[in-house]
Motif scaffolding. Structure first.
Motif, PDB file in Angstrom:
ATOM      1  N   SER A  93       0.840  -1.316  -0.156  1.00  0.00           N
ATOM      2  CA  SER A  93       0.001   0.096   0.101  1.00  0.00           C
ATOM      3  C   SER A  93       0.793   1.300   0.013  1.00  0.00           C
ATOM      4  CB  SER A  93      -1.116   0.045   1.265  1.00  0.00           C
ATOM      5  OG  SER A  93      -0.172  -0.120   2.357  1.00  0.00           O
ATOM      6  N   ASP A  94       2.017   1.063   0.315  1.00  0.00           N
ATOM      7  CA  ASP A  94       2.831   2.248   0.230  1.00  0.00           C
ATOM      8  C   ASP A  94       4.363   1.871   0.078  1.00  0.00           C
ATOM      9  OD1 ASP A  94       4.391   4.632   1.045  1.00  0.00           O
ATOM     10  OD2 ASP A  94       3.426   4.884   3.221  1.00  0.00           O
ATOM     11  N   GLU A  96       6.763   3.887  -0.864  1.00  0.00           N
ATOM     12  CA  GLU A  96       7.835   4.891  -0.335  1.00  0.00           C
ATOM     13  C   GLU A  96       8.388   4.271   1.123  1.00  0.00           C
ATOM     14  OE1 GLU A  96      10.844   7.424   0.026  1.00  0.00           O
ATOM     15  OE2 GLU A  96       9.765   6.853  -1.752  1.00  0.00           O
ATOM     16  N   ALA A  97       7.248   3.688   1.946  1.00  0.00           N
ATOM     17  CA  ALA A  97       7.460   3.136   3.019  1.00  0.00           C
ATOM     18  C   ALA A  97       8.483   1.737   2.841  1.00  0.00           C
ATOM     19  CB  ALA A  97       6.461   2.603   3.897  1.00  0.00           C
ATOM     20  N   VAL A  98       8.249   1.070   1.802  1.00  0.00           N
ATOM     21  CA  VAL A  98       8.782  -0.132   1.612  1.00  0.00           C
ATOM     22  C   VAL A  98      10.305   0.213   1.194  1.00  0.00           C
ATOM     23  CG1 VAL A  98       8.939  -2.278   0.150  1.00  0.00           C
ATOM     24  CG2 VAL A  98       6.828  -1.495   1.288  1.00  0.00           C
ATOM     25  N   ARG A  99      10.394   1.256   0.267  1.00  0.00           N
ATOM     26  CA  ARG A  99      11.592   1.781  -0.228  1.00  0.00           C
ATOM     27  C   ARG A  99      12.370   2.220   0.946  1.00  0.00           C
ATOM     28  NH1 ARG A  99      11.364   2.960  -5.053  1.00  0.00           N
ATOM     29  NH2 ARG A  99       9.313   3.776  -5.071  1.00  0.00           N
ATOM     30  N   ARG A 100      12.119   3.101   2.084  1.00  0.00           N
ATOM     31  CA  ARG A 100      12.702   3.430   3.042  1.00  0.00           C
ATOM     32  C   ARG A 100      13.261   2.222   3.975  1.00  0.00           C
ATOM     33  NH1 ARG A 100      11.562   9.312   4.451  1.00  0.00           N
ATOM     34  NH2 ARG A 100      11.226  10.251   2.519  1.00  0.00           N
ATOM     35  N   THR A 101      12.133   1.368   4.109  1.00  0.00           N
ATOM     36  CA  THR A 101      12.758   0.130   5.040  1.00  0.00           C
ATOM     37  C   THR A 101      13.619  -0.516   4.286  1.00  0.00           C
ATOM     38  OG1 THR A 101      10.277  -0.075   5.500  1.00  0.00           O
ATOM     39  CG2 THR A 101      11.725  -2.073   5.803  1.00  0.00           C
TER      40      THR A 101
END
Length: 187
Positions: A93-94, A96-101
């Protein structure tokens, strides 16, 4: 054969309209065109690029308001020409959050593949017409039916391609990330 992908990819030489006309005449269903931006990552604990043969990819795909996380392990592992892969993909769903993780866990971005894709379906075969930035035009044939083995799925794709009686370009035995990184194995 859940979580197993069997496909064949070709560079398109003849006009794409010839192949699409053949498919339409046989009753193929065309899907919508979309833009897919695939970002590939390398794992800090296991270098996917190490050694002579690349057999694994981790990818985030962003596509018109949707995103997914995907991992592929291609077989045979130590062979340059692959026959199939384990494929694990799930919507996220996000992105960018996965990329940052991934960045926080020291996964390194390897390459980005930006492409326009139009999918068609006929019988148990999904065709993807891809225009890939800086690489050109391709068509992928992926088996989507029921099969007892990779060999049976491969034979179905081969028979389907032969039945089209359309000239395709060279067979490409590499993924788009291989090609963007200059790691194209032998054909």
């Amino acid at each position: 054969m859940q979580y197993i992908e069997v496909e064949q990819k070709f560079r398109l030489l003849s006009p794409v309209d010839d192949l699409k006309a053949t498919l339409a005449a046989r009753g193929a269903k065309a899907g919508e065109s979309s833009r897919q931006v695939d970002t590939y990552y390398n794992a800090p604990h296991r270098d996917f690029l190490k050694g002579g043969v690349i057999s694994e990819w981790l990818r985030i795909r962003q596509e018109e308001g949707h995103a997914s996380l995907n991992f592929k392990r291609w077989y045979p592992l130590e062979e340059p020409i692959k026959t199939h892969c384990d494929e694990y993909e799930s919507a996220i769903s996000d992105a960018e959050a996965v990329r940052r993780t991934l960045a926080a866990m020291d996964f390194a971005e390897l390459t980005v593949v930006d492409k326009s894709r139009e999918e068609w379906h006929l019988d148990s075969i999904a065709l993807a017409f891809d225009t890939v930035a800086d690489l050109g035009n391709f068509v992928e044939f992926e088996f989507k039916g029921e099969a007892d083995s990779v060999e049976q799925a491969t034979a179905a794709i081969t028979a389907f391609i032969e039945s089209l009686d359309v000239e395709l370009g060279e067979r490409i035995n590499a993924g788009y990330p291989h090609m963007t990184l200059g790691l194209h194995p032998a054909v």
